[in-house]
Scaffold this active site. Sequence first.
Site, PDB file in Angstrom:
ATOM      1  N   HIS A   1     -22.551  30.376   0.926  1.00  0.00           N
ATOM      2  CA  HIS A   1     -22.555  30.015  -0.357  1.00  0.00           C
ATOM      3  C   HIS A   1     -22.656  28.682  -0.812  1.00  0.00           C
ATOM      4  O   HIS A   1     -22.868  28.441  -2.016  1.00  0.00           O
ATOM      5  CB  HIS A   1     -21.219  30.627  -0.904  1.00  0.00           C
ATOM      6  CG  HIS A   1     -20.806  32.294  -0.537  1.00  0.00           C
ATOM      7  ND1 HIS A   1     -21.724  33.227  -1.293  1.00  0.00           N
ATOM      8  CD2 HIS A   1     -19.942  33.073   0.111  1.00  0.00           C
ATOM      9  CE1 HIS A   1     -21.496  34.232  -0.967  1.00  0.00           C
ATOM     10  NE2 HIS A   1     -20.228  34.224  -0.210  1.00  0.00           N
TER      11      HIS A   1
ATOM     12  N   ASP B   1     -24.565  39.708   5.667  1.00  0.00           N
ATOM     13  CA  ASP B   1     -23.285  39.370   5.071  1.00  0.00           C
ATOM     14  C   ASP B   1     -23.328  40.166   3.786  1.00  0.00           C
ATOM     15  O   ASP B   1     -24.165  40.378   3.169  1.00  0.00           O
ATOM     16  CB  ASP B   1     -22.817  37.956   4.655  1.00  0.00           C
ATOM     17  CG  ASP B   1     -21.261  37.756   4.097  1.00  0.00           C
ATOM     18  OD1 ASP B   1     -20.523  37.183   5.137  1.00  0.00           O
ATOM     19  OD2 ASP B   1     -20.987  37.831   3.106  1.00  0.00           O
TER      20      ASP B   1
ATOM     21  N   HIS C   1     -21.859  39.715   1.026  1.00  0.00           N
ATOM     22  CA  HIS C   1     -22.102  38.641  -0.237  1.00  0.00           C
ATOM     23  C   HIS C   1     -23.387  38.308   0.071  1.00  0.00           C
ATOM     24  O   HIS C   1     -23.870  37.701   0.944  1.00  0.00           O
ATOM     25  CB  HIS C   1     -21.226  37.554  -0.274  1.00  0.00           C
ATOM     26  CG  HIS C   1     -19.746  38.340  -0.387  1.00  0.00           C
ATOM     27  ND1 HIS C   1     -18.779  38.069   0.882  1.00  0.00           N
ATOM     28  CD2 HIS C   1     -18.908  38.747  -1.003  1.00  0.00           C
ATOM     29  CE1 HIS C   1     -17.606  38.846   0.525  1.00  0.00           C
ATOM     30  NE2 HIS C   1     -17.562  38.960  -0.742  1.00  0.00           N
TER      31      HIS C   1
ATOM     32  N   ASP D   1     -18.742  41.426   6.780  1.00  0.00           N
ATOM     33  CA  ASP D   1     -17.634  41.959   5.847  1.00  0.00           C
ATOM     34  C   ASP D   1     -18.212  43.241   5.030  1.00  0.00           C
ATOM     35  O   ASP D   1     -17.527  43.550   4.210  1.00  0.00           O
ATOM     36  CB  ASP D   1     -17.319  40.610   4.905  1.00  0.00           C
ATOM     37  CG  ASP D   1     -18.329  40.017   4.578  1.00  0.00           C
ATOM     38  OD1 ASP D   1     -19.744  40.206   4.931  1.00  0.00           O
ATOM     39  OD2 ASP D   1     -17.924  38.858   3.709  1.00  0.00           O
TER      40      ASP D   1
HETATM   41 ZN   LIG Z   1     -19.151  37.537   2.743  1.00  0.00          ZN
END
Ligand SMILES: [Zn+2]
Length: 307
Positions: free
Chosen positions: A126, A163, A165, A244
């Site tokens: 991120h 991931d 996200h 995740d």
């Molecule tokens: Zn994540």
Amino acid sequence: MTTAFISHADCILHDMGPEHPESPLRLQAIHKVLERTGLIQELQQHTAVPATVEQIELAHSRQHRTGLEQQVPEEGIVHTDDDTALCPDSLHAASLAAGSAVQATDLVLGGGSHNAFCAIRPPGHHAEHNLAMGFCFYNNVAIGALHALQQPMVERVAIVDFDVHHGNGTVDIFKDRPEVLVCSTFQHPYYPERYQDIQRDNILNCPLAAHSKPALFRHALEDRWLPALLAHKPDIIFISAGFDAHVEDPMADLELTEDDYRWATQLLTDVARQCCDGRIVSVLEGGYNPVALAFSVQAHLEVLAAS
Ligand SMILES: [Zn+2]
């Protein structure tokens, strides 16, 4: 074949508070499972070395780096956004995490190992060129990829990110670098909602609705990532390995299991064998149920070590 395993005890010193999901327990769980199963003995173990200032600034502005350094507290924690915080040891851990990706790249490109996995935290995908967010300070995988591109034998790189996200930071850093293909699967709509609609030939975003079955994840990799990777012909493949999207992860709503991570890793090692003599650098991102994370990492490493 040899799989390097790079970690550092100081990565557990980064601590954003007892309730924070990005917890030191994550790495401790991974180490425990790898030791209990004996898998750690099959890996070439390395202690991470910190990234240099120059290596961090491959992916980030000087302002970003010095701004973070100025915020490090002498004690307690300081928030850099609602869910990201610095403790006195955080940037040391972040520097080890970024350095591990550089070290892994050198090992894999230099022939010291066939592939490599970095068991580090804080995660990185991120972190944008000029922004820390989403538990991330330095974009570890981006720093590794940019270091790889400095080597004469590397013209093209691929970064794949499973991931749950979206890796907005990685897209931000490489959106105008056509020599870097960035492939992602991620839950959508969901955090961080920054670059999921970007249109670039080198950015392949594969959103998955909440509660999508694992078959949809597998289709995205087979039908979209695979042809794009084969067409791009990377000299090395980086994996933003977040776990995740696991069904038991508390953070999100996808339903993958260890078998899906095993399958995805097999697909990626097969592509790497075709494109780049098997060269893979995999770097830990998310995964917030420590037990599910540890078993997923075990599955990922078993395939890397057997490839
Ligand atoms: Zn994540």
